[in-house]
Write a protein that holds these residues in place. Structure first.
Motif, PDB file in Angstrom:
ATOM      1  N   SER A 109       0.830  -1.212   0.000  1.00  0.00           N
ATOM      2  CA  SER A 109       0.000   0.000   0.000  1.00  0.00           C
ATOM      3  C   SER A 109       0.857   1.251   0.000  1.00  0.00           C
ATOM      4  CB  SER A 109      -0.919  -0.004   1.219  1.00  0.00           C
ATOM      5  OG  SER A 109      -0.162  -0.106   2.411  1.00  0.00           O
ATOM      6  N   TRP A 110       2.110   1.104   0.439  1.00  0.00           N
ATOM      7  CA  TRP A 110       3.031   2.232   0.513  1.00  0.00           C
ATOM      8  C   TRP A 110       3.812   2.442  -0.785  1.00  0.00           C
ATOM      9  CZ3 TRP A 110       7.074  -0.778  -0.513  1.00  0.00           C
ATOM     10  CH2 TRP A 110       7.061  -2.083  -0.006  1.00  0.00           C
ATOM     11  N   PRO A 164      -1.360   8.679   4.220  1.00  0.00           N
ATOM     12  CA  PRO A 164       0.029   8.221   4.129  1.00  0.00           C
ATOM     13  C   PRO A 164       0.178   6.749   4.545  1.00  0.00           C
ATOM     14  CG  PRO A 164      -0.287   9.444   6.167  1.00  0.00           C
ATOM     15  CD  PRO A 164      -1.614   9.451   5.462  1.00  0.00           C
ATOM     16  N   PHE A 165       0.843   5.964   3.698  1.00  0.00           N
ATOM     17  CA  PHE A 165       1.175   4.577   4.023  1.00  0.00           C
ATOM     18  C   PHE A 165       2.697   4.439   4.027  1.00  0.00           C
ATOM     19  CE2 PHE A 165      -3.120   4.384   2.348  1.00  0.00           C
ATOM     20  CZ  PHE A 165      -3.733   3.555   3.270  1.00  0.00           C
ATOM     21  N   TYR A 166       3.203   3.745   5.035  1.00  0.00           N
ATOM     22  CA  TYR A 166       4.641   3.783   5.323  1.00  0.00           C
ATOM     23  C   TYR A 166       5.157   2.380   5.628  1.00  0.00           C
ATOM     24  CZ  TYR A 166       8.941   5.289   7.766  1.00  0.00           C
ATOM     25  OH  TYR A 166      10.237   5.483   8.157  1.00  0.00           O
ATOM     26  N   PHE A 167       6.351   2.083   5.136  1.00  0.00           N
ATOM     27  CA  PHE A 167       7.026   0.827   5.481  1.00  0.00           C
ATOM     28  C   PHE A 167       8.498   1.107   5.716  1.00  0.00           C
ATOM     29  CE2 PHE A 167       9.676  -2.795   4.315  1.00  0.00           C
ATOM     30  CZ  PHE A 167       9.118  -3.807   5.091  1.00  0.00           C
ATOM     31  N   LEU A 175       7.327   5.578   1.595  1.00  0.00           N
ATOM     32  CA  LEU A 175       6.175   6.381   1.989  1.00  0.00           C
ATOM     33  C   LEU A 175       5.417   6.780   0.733  1.00  0.00           C
ATOM     34  CD1 LEU A 175       4.530   8.061   4.092  1.00  0.00           C
ATOM     35  CD2 LEU A 175       6.127   9.942   3.639  1.00  0.00           C
ATOM     36  N   HIS A 176       4.110   6.551   0.750  1.00  0.00           N
ATOM     37  CA  HIS A 176       3.289   6.985  -0.379  1.00  0.00           C
ATOM     38  C   HIS A 176       1.944   7.463   0.140  1.00  0.00           C
ATOM     39  CE1 HIS A 176       1.756   7.247  -4.453  1.00  0.00           C
ATOM     40  NE2 HIS A 176       0.661   6.649  -4.033  1.00  0.00           N
ATOM     41  N   HIS A 177       1.439   8.534  -0.432  1.00  0.00           N
ATOM     42  CA  HIS A 177       0.114   9.053  -0.088  1.00  0.00           C
ATOM     43  C   HIS A 177      -0.864   8.664  -1.200  1.00  0.00           C
ATOM     44  CE1 HIS A 177       2.685  11.513   2.471  1.00  0.00           C
ATOM     45  NE2 HIS A 177       1.610  11.853   3.168  1.00  0.00           N
ATOM     46  N   ARG A 201      -6.742   0.567  -1.827  1.00  0.00           N
ATOM     47  CA  ARG A 201      -5.370   0.546  -1.303  1.00  0.00           C
ATOM     48  C   ARG A 201      -5.495   0.692   0.213  1.00  0.00           C
ATOM     49  NH1 ARG A 201      -0.270   2.929  -3.024  1.00  0.00           N
ATOM     50  NH2 ARG A 201      -1.275   3.584  -4.956  1.00  0.00           N
ATOM     51  N   ASN A 206       0.283  -0.384   8.001  1.00  0.00           N
ATOM     52  CA  ASN A 206       1.202   0.554   7.362  1.00  0.00           C
ATOM     53  C   ASN A 206       0.662   1.979   7.285  1.00  0.00           C
ATOM     54  OD1 ASN A 206       1.960  -2.157   5.255  1.00  0.00           O
ATOM     55  ND2 ASN A 206       3.421  -1.271   6.679  1.00  0.00           N
ATOM     56  N   ALA A 208       0.408   5.507   8.275  1.00  0.00           N
ATOM     57  CA  ALA A 208       1.294   6.408   9.020  1.00  0.00           C
ATOM     58  C   ALA A 208       0.464   7.456   9.764  1.00  0.00           C
ATOM     59  CB  ALA A 208       2.273   7.087   8.057  1.00  0.00           C
TER      60      ALA A 208
END
Length: 299
Positions: A109-110, A164-167, A175-177, A201, A206, A208
């Motif tokens: 998802s990130w 925001p999704f973070y790994f 990081l991706h929004h 998604r 994940n 953030a």
């Protein structure tokens, strides 16, 4: 066989599903898929329609998911490698490598462009029938429709607000929004005004901390996420089933959320081998096979 008219009927319509599919899972025999293009096209039409399929009867030796994936196109490698194993291990790098329950989610998802299709080959599953470890799927299209009908504000927030999704691991940080519900600008709205949905998604693990432009939007976004998870777990939305050894579960990672019920690794042996395929590779192969069938029907 068939006529040019039937061969050119277009892709099958999407079937939106929920828990009612438990008694009639879309399945397909493994035999023939690696050699027969007609069988491959029929299976891909099933995947197009439902967003997932359980391929039955594959050998339990390593490499079967990869071989099936390569019949469509080349694999999508990730930092896990070209293929990966899902089993309970000591010192796990993530929750999937334990016997704990996995809340339904989409992988990566990130990532800006998450993998499209995931292949999971059940190589080993030994244990009492009631010991857990069942697979769980949720149709993102069904979930979006349920939100539209039951939690309209949550639908609007999750289809317009980029979360925001973070790994992070020792070697990576991503990081991706993105919106949880992805709308399809080319699609037609439903009769009741619901916009067309392309995919979802979401991975709760994940998500953030929310830093939205307007701080007042944070509580509303959190309420929407809670509504999403609550609806995702509704009895009519969640589909659970147990894989058998030799099954290959294939699903659209942009449409179907997947999870797992908890199991005790001391009582259950469960090992899956997986790999990914990009969406565009699937569509390219599908249209090529369809055109070949149409050309053959015209001769």
């Amino acid at each position: 066989g068939g006529t040019a008219a039937t061969a050119d009927a277009g892709p099958p319509p999407l079937e939106v599903w929920g828990a009612e599919l438990a008694g009639r899972l879309p399945t397909f025999p493994f035999d023939g898929l690696l050699s027969d293009d007609g069988a491959l096209l029929a299976w891909m039409e099933q995947l197009w329609r439902f967003g997932f399929s359980v391929v039955r009867g594959a050998p339990t030796t390593a490499g079967q998911a990869e071989a099936l994936c390569r019949r469509v196109s080349f694999l999508r490698p990730t930092f896990w490698g070209s293929t990966f194993e899902v089993a309970s291990v000591p010192n796990p790098a993530n929750l999937s490598l334990t016997g704990h329950a996995l809340t339904c989610h989409t992988d990566f998802s990130w990532a800006e462009s998450p993998p499209g299709w995931q292949f999971l080959h059940c190589r080993r599953f030994r244990g009492p029938p009631d010991a857990g470890g069942e697979s769980v799927l949720v149709d993102g299209l069904k979930l979006a429709r349920a939100l539209w009908e039951r939690e309209r504000d949550a639908f609007h927030v999750l289809s317009t607000t980029r979360l925001p999704f973070y790994f992070k691991s020792e070697a990576q940080a991503f990081l991706h929004h993105g919106t949880v519900i992805e709308l399809d600008p080319r699609g037609s709205s439903a009769v009741d005004g619901m916009p067309a949905v392309r995919g979802v998604r979401f991975n709760q693990a994940n998500l953030a901390p929310l830093h939205l432009p307007d701080a007042d939007d944070v509580p509303r976004a959190l309420r929407a996420v809670h509504a999403f998870v609550r609806t995702m777990r509704a009895p009519d939305v969640e589909l659970g089933f147990r894989l058998a050894e030799g099954d290959i579960l294939v699903f659209n990672n942009r449409r179907a959320l997947h999870g797992r019920r908890a199991y005790d690794p001391a009582a259950v042996e469960r090992s899956l081998e997986g790999c990914y395929l990009d969406l565009e590779e699937f569509y390219s192969r599908y249209w090529s096979l369809r055109e070949a069938r149409l050309a053959a029907a015209r001769r």
